[in-house]
Design a protein around this motif. Sequence first.
Motif, PDB file in Angstrom:
ATOM      1  N   ILE A 124       1.775  -3.343  10.115  1.00 31.34           N
ATOM      2  CA  ILE A 124       1.895  -2.362   9.033  1.00 31.34           C
ATOM      3  C   ILE A 124       3.237  -1.683   9.227  1.00 31.34           C
ATOM      4  O   ILE A 124       3.508  -1.131  10.285  1.00 31.34           O
ATOM      5  N   GLU A 125       4.098  -1.766   8.198  1.00 29.10           N
ATOM      6  CA  GLU A 125       5.412  -1.154   8.335  1.00 29.10           C
ATOM      7  C   GLU A 125       5.848  -0.543   7.015  1.00 29.10           C
ATOM      8  O   GLU A 125       5.350  -0.915   5.959  1.00 29.10           O
ATOM      9  N   LEU A 126       6.781   0.389   7.112  1.00 29.65           N
ATOM     10  CA  LEU A 126       7.331   1.000   5.908  1.00 29.65           C
ATOM     11  C   LEU A 126       8.040  -0.064   5.090  1.00 29.65           C
ATOM     12  O   LEU A 126       8.698  -0.948   5.635  1.00 29.65           O
ATOM     13  N   GLU A 127       7.915   0.041   3.773  1.00 25.83           N
ATOM     14  CA  GLU A 127       8.461  -0.985   2.888  1.00 25.83           C
ATOM     15  C   GLU A 127       9.980  -1.080   2.983  1.00 25.83           C
ATOM     16  O   GLU A 127      10.543  -2.147   3.093  1.00 25.83           O
ATOM     17  N   ALA A 136       0.872  -1.180   0.000  1.00 28.68           N
ATOM     18  CA  ALA A 136       0.000   0.000   0.000  1.00 28.68           C
ATOM     19  C   ALA A 136       0.905   1.224   0.000  1.00 28.68           C
ATOM     20  O   ALA A 136       1.309   1.711   1.056  1.00 28.68           O
ATOM     21  N   GLY A 137       1.260   1.688  -1.174  1.00 25.67           N
ATOM     22  CA  GLY A 137       2.161   2.833  -1.267  1.00 25.67           C
ATOM     23  C   GLY A 137       3.525   2.471  -0.712  1.00 25.67           C
ATOM     24  O   GLY A 137       4.168   1.534  -1.174  1.00 25.67           O
ATOM     25  N   ASP A 138       3.971   3.204   0.292  1.00 25.34           N
ATOM     26  CA  ASP A 138       5.274   2.959   0.924  1.00 25.34           C
ATOM     27  C   ASP A 138       5.198   1.926   2.040  1.00 25.34           C
ATOM     28  O   ASP A 138       6.183   1.677   2.721  1.00 25.34           O
ATOM     29  N   TYR A 139       4.036   1.328   2.247  1.00 26.78           N
ATOM     30  CA  TYR A 139       3.826   0.419   3.370  1.00 26.78           C
ATOM     31  C   TYR A 139       3.602  -1.015   2.903  1.00 26.78           C
ATOM     32  O   TYR A 139       3.145  -1.260   1.790  1.00 26.78           O
ATOM     33  N   VAL A 140       3.923  -1.948   3.796  1.00 26.82           N
ATOM     34  CA  VAL A 140       3.611  -3.359   3.604  1.00 26.82           C
ATOM     35  C   VAL A 140       2.670  -3.755   4.729  1.00 26.82           C
ATOM     36  O   VAL A 140       2.950  -3.514   5.903  1.00 26.82           O
ATOM     37  N   ILE A 141       1.551  -4.355   4.357  1.00 27.68           N
ATOM     38  CA  ILE A 141       0.546  -4.804   5.324  1.00 27.68           C
ATOM     39  C   ILE A 141       0.657  -6.319   5.426  1.00 27.68           C
ATOM     40  O   ILE A 141       0.525  -7.027   4.430  1.00 27.68           O
ATOM     41  N   THR A 142       0.920  -6.829   6.620  1.00 25.98           N
ATOM     42  CA  THR A 142       0.996  -8.269   6.858  1.00 25.98           C
ATOM     43  C   THR A 142      -0.317  -8.714   7.485  1.00 25.98           C
ATOM     44  O   THR A 142      -0.749  -8.150   8.491  1.00 25.98           O
ATOM     45  N   VAL A 143      -0.960  -9.715   6.866  1.00 23.03           N
ATOM     46  CA  VAL A 143      -2.277 -10.169   7.315  1.00 23.03           C
ATOM     47  C   VAL A 143      -2.264 -11.673   7.566  1.00 23.03           C
ATOM     48  O   VAL A 143      -1.392 -12.389   7.086  1.00 23.03           O
TER      49      VAL A 143
END
Length: 124
Positions: A78-81, A57-64
């Motif tokens: 949720i963390e910066l890529e 998501a843009g500059d972020y990586v969402i771990t689910v």
Amino acid sequence: MSRLDVQLSAEAATALRDASRSGAATLAAALDDIARRGADAVHVDRVGTEWTGHASAGDYVITVAGRAGDARIVVVRIELEERHRAHDAVDVLPLQLLSRRRLGGGLQGLDLDVRYTWRALRRT
């Protein structure tokens, strides 16, 4: 298919709250897409009855994470890529996450500046 229930972990909620306005909007759109499409909206890393995956998501990586047949998806992190070493250095400071990110962003190029200055001084 009905909308899935997307739940945020405490860590993910803090990261979303500390994101910039545009970052939060991008994350919200990605979370909405995950709620609509489910596991189809993420890159599944581990398949099985309990699966994990990630989405950009843009500059972020969402771990689910989720379970087969469950109407719930948990956003674990949720963390910066891409994290620079400067961010790792300031993460130990007792400041709010947003303040640490701003400080880390300011320090990102400092190591290159110091090395360039040192080389220029050595040449002279």
